[in-house]
Every structure is written in C-alpha cells, then in structure tokens.
Motif scaffolding. Sequence first.
Motif, short mmCIF file in Angstrom:
data_model
loop_
_atom_site.label_atom_id
_atom_site.label_comp_id
_atom_site.label_asym_id
_atom_site.label_seq_id
_atom_site.Cartn_x
_atom_site.Cartn_y
_atom_site.Cartn_z
N ILE A 148 0.74 -0.83 0.37
CA ILE A 148 -0.31 0.24 0.06
C ILE A 148 1.04 1.27 -0.16
O ILE A 148 1.47 1.56 1.08
N LEU A 149 1.02 2.02 -0.93
CA LEU A 149 1.57 3.41 -1.17
C LEU A 149 0.87 4.72 -1.19
O LEU A 149 -0.16 4.77 -1.63
N ILE A 150 1.56 5.19 0.13
CA ILE A 150 0.87 6.81 -0.03
C ILE A 150 1.67 7.61 -0.30
O ILE A 150 2.88 7.83 0.02
N HIS A 151 0.44 7.92 -1.31
CA HIS A 151 1.12 9.02 -2.08
C HIS A 151 0.70 11.01 -1.34
O HIS A 151 -0.65 10.10 -1.19
N ALA A 152 1.16 11.45 -1.06
CA ALA A 152 0.65 12.50 -0.64
C ALA A 152 1.56 14.30 -0.75
O ALA A 152 2.52 14.02 -1.54
N SER A 206 -1.94 13.66 6.75
CA SER A 206 -3.27 14.18 6.45
C SER A 206 -3.16 16.03 7.12
O SER A 206 -4.03 16.56 6.27
N HIS A 207 -3.12 15.67 8.00
CA HIS A 207 -2.51 16.59 9.09
C HIS A 207 -2.03 18.24 8.17
O HIS A 207 -2.32 19.48 8.52
N TYR A 208 -1.10 17.74 6.66
CA TYR A 208 -0.55 18.96 6.94
C TYR A 208 -1.20 19.07 4.92
O TYR A 208 0.41 20.54 4.27
N THR A 209 -1.83 19.01 4.58
CA THR A 209 -2.21 19.05 3.12
C THR A 209 -3.61 19.99 3.33
O THR A 209 -4.01 19.81 4.49
N PRO A 210 -4.00 20.69 2.46
CA PRO A 210 -4.34 22.47 2.34
C PRO A 210 -5.69 21.09 2.40
O PRO A 210 -6.60 21.65 3.32
N GLU A 211 -6.20 20.18 2.13
CA GLU A 211 -7.66 19.68 2.56
C GLU A 211 -7.75 19.12 4.05
O GLU A 211 -8.47 19.01 4.24
N ALA A 239 11.98 14.34 -8.17
CA ALA A 239 10.62 14.18 -9.50
C ALA A 239 10.05 16.20 -9.35
O ALA A 239 9.75 16.19 -8.37
N GLU A 240 9.88 16.42 -10.41
CA GLU A 240 8.83 17.34 -10.86
C GLU A 240 7.16 16.98 -10.62
O GLU A 240 6.70 16.08 -11.12
N ALA A 241 6.90 17.15 -9.40
CA ALA A 241 5.77 15.98 -9.48
C ALA A 241 4.49 16.83 -8.24
O ALA A 241 5.42 17.14 -7.19
N LYS A 242 3.21 16.72 -8.18
CA LYS A 242 2.42 17.01 -7.24
C LYS A 242 2.50 16.17 -5.71
O LYS A 242 2.87 16.78 -4.78
N GLU A 243 2.32 14.99 -5.74
CA GLU A 243 2.39 13.94 -4.83
C GLU A 243 3.53 13.06 -5.06
O GLU A 243 4.47 12.52 -5.55
N GLY A 273 -6.22 15.14 0.64
CA GLY A 273 -5.10 15.42 -0.03
C GLY A 273 -3.94 14.65 -0.26
O GLY A 273 -2.88 14.81 -0.97
N GLY A 274 -4.21 13.38 -0.50
CA GLY A 274 -3.34 12.26 -0.46
C GLY A 274 -4.26 10.85 -1.21
O GLY A 274 -5.37 10.57 -2.00
N ALA A 275 -3.61 9.99 -2.37
CA ALA A 275 -3.97 8.96 -3.12
C ALA A 275 -3.22 8.30 -2.70
O ALA A 275 -2.03 7.23 -1.95
N ILE A 276 -3.52 6.31 -2.38
CA ILE A 276 -3.19 4.93 -2.27
C ILE A 276 -3.39 4.50 -3.41
O ILE A 276 -4.26 4.84 -4.04
N GLU A 277 -1.91 3.71 -3.18
CA GLU A 277 -2.24 2.88 -4.53
C GLU A 277 -2.15 1.88 -3.87
O GLU A 277 -1.05 1.30 -3.25
N LEU A 278 -2.72 0.60 -4.19
CA LEU A 278 -2.48 -0.55 -4.11
C LEU A 278 -1.28 -1.42 -5.13
O LEU A 278 -2.02 -1.92 -6.88
N ARG A 279 -0.70 -2.16 -4.85
CA ARG A 279 0.06 -2.64 -6.14
C ARG A 279 0.75 -4.41 -5.13
O ARG A 279 1.12 -4.40 -4.20
N PRO A 280 0.27 -5.40 -5.93
CA PRO A 280 0.64 -7.16 -5.98
C PRO A 280 2.98 -6.75 -5.34
O PRO A 280 2.84 -6.22 -5.99
N ALA A 281 3.06 -7.55 -4.72
CA ALA A 281 4.17 -7.02 -4.63
C ALA A 281 4.61 -8.28 -4.95
O ALA A 281 4.24 -9.42 -5.87
N MET A 282 6.09 -7.97 -5.80
CA MET A 282 6.96 -9.06 -6.46
C MET A 282 8.14 -9.98 -5.46
O MET A 282 7.90 -10.00 -5.12
N TRP A 283 7.79 -11.47 -6.10
CA TRP A 283 9.27 -12.31 -6.00
C TRP A 283 9.59 -12.47 -7.30
O TRP A 283 8.52 -12.97 -8.35
N PRO A 284 11.10 -12.93 -6.85
CA PRO A 284 10.70 -14.40 -7.92
C PRO A 284 10.39 -15.23 -9.05
O PRO A 284 9.85 -16.65 -8.02
N GLY A 285 10.53 -15.12 -10.50
CA GLY A 285 9.21 -15.47 -10.95
C GLY A 285 7.82 -15.58 -10.75
O GLY A 285 6.68 -15.87 -11.06
#
Length: 130
Positions: free
Chosen positions: A5-9, A19-24, A83-87, A114-126
């Motif tokens: 679970i990746l937390i982008h903010a 979440s306490h520090y975003t404008p929202e 990187a030049e990114a908003k989040e 003010g954030g976005a959550i990304e869910l991604r499967p973790a990889m393992w060899p093969g």
Amino acid sequence: MKYVILIHANPDPWGHPTSHYTPEGRALPAEHHQEMDRRFEALLSEISDSGELVSAEALADPSSATLYRWSPQGHLATEGPYAEAKEHLAGFFLIDCASRERAEEIAAQFAQPGGAIELRPAMWPGGDDR
C-alpha cells in the motif's frame, strides 16, 4: 499474497500523518482528525493482530532524497526532491492477505484528505506481476 500500500501525498510543510499537513486536511476540524486517527489505530491493531501487517515505514521529506540515474557515462546522483511531481511517496505498508479483495478492503481504509493510495502486488522471483 503480499501487497504494498503506497501512500502518495503533497503536504506543506512535510509531516506525518500527511493528512494533517495537506490543504484538504488543514480545512478539517480537530475532532475529525481525532476520529480519523482513532480509526487508523484500530485498523493497524486489526491487521497486526491478524498477521496481515508485515512491515510499514513513513518516509522523510522528499527534499532529503537523492536520485540515482544510469547513463552510459556513469551513474548520476541528483539531490531531491527526486522528481517534479505534485504528490510524493510518503510511506508504505506491506501486507500479506489471503485475497486481492481483502487487500483492497484494507487499502481503501488508508484513503485520506489530500492523498492518494496505491495498492500493488509485491513481486517475488518468478512471480506474476498482475
């Protein structure tokens, strides 16, 4: 299966919980933050007690990062932010769930002002990357 679970903010200034520090987030009353914090602590207790929580880390201010890029002339290091990114990536949780549906149920509860959550499967060899 393990998921990240990746937390982008984009907090300003950088701080945790983000979440306490975003404008929202700053627009919400203190009571709302207290309730969100209570629910989050309950979620962490639940997934810790069930064994689904594998690991978690908050990340420091992106300005403290160093980016390494490859080039034929050699590696190039650049001071952050990376990187030049908003989040920016604010942190992550590694969970181990019986199903994708359970991982989605948990990840949805991480949504915050003010954030976005990304869910991604973790990889393992093969392993499958889908």
